[in-house]
Design an enzyme around this catalytic site. Structure first.
Site, mmCIF file in Angstrom:
data_model
loop_
_atom_site.group_PDB
_atom_site.id
_atom_site.type_symbol
_atom_site.label_atom_id
_atom_site.label_comp_id
_atom_site.label_asym_id
_atom_site.label_seq_id
_atom_site.Cartn_x
_atom_site.Cartn_y
_atom_site.Cartn_z
ATOM 1 N N ASP A 184 5.209 3.048 2.099
ATOM 2 C CA ASP A 184 3.912 2.874 1.432
ATOM 3 C C ASP A 184 3.484 1.417 1.569
ATOM 4 O OD1 ASP A 184 6.087 2.195 -0.335
ATOM 5 O OD2 ASP A 184 4.667 2.092 -1.995
ATOM 6 N N GLU B 285 7.214 2.327 -3.224
ATOM 7 C CA GLU B 285 7.841 1.058 -3.583
ATOM 8 C C GLU B 285 6.840 0.120 -4.241
ATOM 9 O OE1 GLU B 285 9.303 -3.065 -3.285
ATOM 10 O OE2 GLU B 285 7.516 -2.254 -2.370
#
Ligand code: ZN
Length: 434
Positions: free
Chosen positions: A80, A145
């Site tokens: 991400d 994250e």
């Protein structure tokens, strides 16, 4: 060892593919990207599982076991990214264009580059028939994250502990080279600071703002607090990483204040990055008082982002806060997350040193502490004996050039550094799992 040029080309192409999946978190939408990586790894002979805490946002766990006992080496990464506003960029942030020897796009540094280098190295090794002689090569590629890992590494370590168990973890956090005087160094992230965000409140008495002395203004009581925080400097404390850092710079760390002043005088850019490693930092970022312009506030609240060195807790934070702003304020912590660290004198650190001295003779390696935190913290917490380091070597683009691009506009990574990093991961697997 895979052919270096071929490995660099594979890594570059893989990074371009990864950037083109828009995985801005929120919402993340990592599934398409993870399915692509699963197919790639499965095709090369890895056992791969996608594990999702929430629909559409799977994490990936891939294994290449040896069948005999030995260390589990884990390549960790997240797919991400933070958002990107195309208006601020020279290129489309999801085009993965190549310009001036770099791949451009959101995630080019944080951290699709490292994921690409880790996966390309693993796939190249497996495709040429390499298998661990002992232990296991594992890849854990997480979702979520950038907003705190609730559905990513934290969830994996808590809910699928055995599947992600590892002895050695290599993740993001450091690796860009930087110069200091005539020295050239590479950082290895060995620890991460804790987060102790707090609210400092003042109180008074409400009243009509047209008659200033009719009330007792809680907001103006913040003035001395803000001035104290603006003037406050980090109180330097000895701990393994900054002590080793000073040694790597060739400085005597017995007097930390003096050593820091010397760094400041030689290269203030290094001092800015070094200072947070040395102690508690307090950065005021938000303030709130009256809800109405004509009402003297009876209460004001200042929010402060406070970061504390690894393994130190609330008591230590409070001591530093009181020393900076004085007593008599109402202080409440919104978060109390203790930072953690891995030991710095390990064979793992030694193999990083050997790699750097081969690739960049004369350069040195130094442990660093990340002022923020990464997925490594969940692994250190779940597996107290594991050694987790952040290392993505970059020689072409140095720390001072790379740092502002992370989460910024025109994020890009030199192709030469993709090759360097992929060589490091391939080499690490071969040397660790023999
Ligand atoms: Zn990251």
């Amino acid at each position: 060892m895979p052919d270096p040029q071929d490995l660099e080309r594979r890594t570059t192409e893989l990074l371009q593919r990864l950037i083109r999946f828009n995985t801005v978190n929120p919402p993340g939408n990592e599934e398409e990207c993870q399915v692509f990586l699963r197919d790639l790894l499965q095709g090369a002979g890895f056992e791969v599982e996608l594990l999702a805490a929430v629909e559409g946002r799977p994490n990936l766990v891939a294994r290449l076991p040896s069948g005999s006992d030995g260390p589990v080496l884990c390549f960790l990464g997240h797919v991400d990214t933070v958002l990107a506003d195309p208006a601020d960029w020279t290129v489309d942030p999801w085009s993965a264009e190549i310009r001036d020897g770099c791949v451009w796009g959101r995630g080019a540094l944080d951290m699709k580059s490292q994921v690409a280098a880790e996966v390309a190295a693993a796939v190249a090794l497996a495709q040429e028939g390499w298998r661990p002689e002992s232990g296991e090569l594992k890849l854990v590629i997480t979702a979520d994250e950038e907003t705190g890992a609730e559905h990513g590494a934290q969830w994996l370590c808590e809910r699928h502990t055995d599947k992600v168990r590892a002895d050695l973890v290599v993740n993001e956090g450091a690796g860009e080279t930087f110069a200091y005087g005539d020295k050239r160094l590479y950082g290895v992230c060995a620890g991460e600071k804790g987060v102790f965000r707090f609210t400092l409140a003042t109180s008074g008495r409400a009243g009509h703002a047209s008659i200033p002395r009719i009330g007792d203004n809680a907001l103006t009581k913040m003035a001395p607090v803000l001035e104290a925080l603006a003037a406050a400097r980090v109180v330097p404390e000895h701990s393994p990483e900054p002590d080793a850092f000073f040694a790597a710079l060739g400085l005597d760390a017995s007097d930390l204040e003096r050593a820091l002043a010397e760094v400041e005088a030689t290269d203030p850019r290094v001092a800015v990055l070094l200072e947070p490693m040395l102690g508690v930092t307090m950065t005021p970022t938000m303030i709130a008082a009256s809800q109405k312009i004509n009402v003297i506030p009876a209460r004001a609240e200042l929010r402060v982002d406070c970061r504390v060195p690894p393994e130190l807790g609330e008591e230590h934070a409070l001591e530093r806060i009181h020393a900076a702003v004085g007593d008599g304020y109402d202080i409440s912590f919104a978060e109390t997350v203790v930072g953690n660290r891995s030991p710095i004198d390990t064979p793992f650190m030694e193999s990083i040193r050997e790699f750097v001295s081969r690739e960049d003779p004369g350069a040195a390696v130094t442990p660093v502490v990340l002022p923020g935190f990464s997925d490594s913290r969940w692994f250190r917490e779940a597996f107290p004996d594991c050694v987790a380091y952040g290392f993505f070597p970059q020689k072409e683009m140095d720390l001072f050039e790379a740092a502002p691009l992370v989460h910024g506009a025109d994020e890009r990574v030199p192709i030469a550094d993709l090759g360097l990093a992929a060589r490091f991961y391939a080499n690490l697997a071969e040397e660790t799992l023999k």
